[in-house]
Motif scaffolding. Structure first.
Motif, PDB file in Angstrom:
ATOM      1  N   MET A 238      38.299  39.059  18.865  1.00 35.83           N
ATOM      2  CA  MET A 238      39.709  38.900  18.927  1.00 35.83           C
ATOM      3  C   MET A 238      40.301  37.827  19.590  1.00 35.83           C
TER       4      MET A 238
ATOM      5  N   ASP B  53      48.966  38.576  18.501  1.00 32.57           N
ATOM      6  CA  ASP B  53      48.637  39.327  17.413  1.00 32.57           C
ATOM      7  C   ASP B  53      47.693  40.336  17.061  1.00 32.57           C
ATOM      8  N   ARG B  54      46.612  39.836  17.958  1.00 32.70           N
ATOM      9  CA  ARG B  54      45.383  40.722  17.747  1.00 32.70           C
ATOM     10  C   ARG B  54      45.176  41.751  18.869  1.00 32.70           C
TER      11      ARG B  54
ATOM     12  N   GLN C 168      44.948  45.597  18.122  1.00 31.23           N
ATOM     13  CA  GLN C 168      43.820  45.906  17.597  1.00 31.23           C
ATOM     14  C   GLN C 168      42.537  46.003  18.583  1.00 31.23           C
TER      15      GLN C 168
ATOM     16  N   THR D 247      42.687  35.887  23.935  1.00 28.70           N
ATOM     17  CA  THR D 247      43.320  36.867  22.881  1.00 28.70           C
ATOM     18  C   THR D 247      44.451  36.625  22.450  1.00 28.70           C
ATOM     19  N   ARG D 248      44.573  36.177  21.034  1.00 25.81           N
ATOM     20  CA  ARG D 248      45.994  36.149  20.606  1.00 25.81           C
ATOM     21  C   ARG D 248      46.800  37.086  20.491  1.00 25.81           C
TER      22      ARG D 248
END
Length: 114
Positions: A111, A80-81, A84, A77-78
């Motif tokens: 994501m 910035d995500r 979310q 998972t990044r």
């Protein structure tokens, strides 16, 4: 008859066959696509297996649970995500197991950085 020759001579050069690509490369592209799909499906199976084994530990109420860090690693998972993804997992937390697993796998893969 002359009108057909005229149309043929001036219409054909306007055709764009470039979108088809080189037909000699089609077998190589097919093999490449197959290898990409196999790698993606292997990652998807890993994420799905992790989710199935750790559903109860992913969330602690509406906060990340003890298994959340492992999910971020498995799903790549990044940062910035992540927020979310947490919101999406909170939204599906009350679904029955099979439906939850399907949707959770999709969320994690979307994501993730695949």
């Amino acid at each position: 008859m002359r009108i057909w020759i005229f149309c043929l001579l001036f219409a054909l050069p306007g055709c764009d066959f470039g979108h088809l690509g080189n037909p000699l490369l089609l077998p190589a592209r097919a093999v490449g696509a197959g290898l990409d799909n196999a790698a993606y499906n292997a990652e998807r199976r890993k994420v799905r297996a992790y989710l199935a084994a750790n559903r109860d530990g992913l969330l602690a109420g509406t906060a990340p649970g003890p298994a959340w860090a492992g999910l971020k690693v498995v799903a790549r998972t990044r940062p910035d995500r992540e927020a979310q993804m947490l919101r999406d997992f909170i939204a599906i937390r009350h679904l029955p197991d099979p439906q939850w697993l399907d949707q959770a796998t999709v969320i994690a893969m979307v994501m993730g950085d695949f």
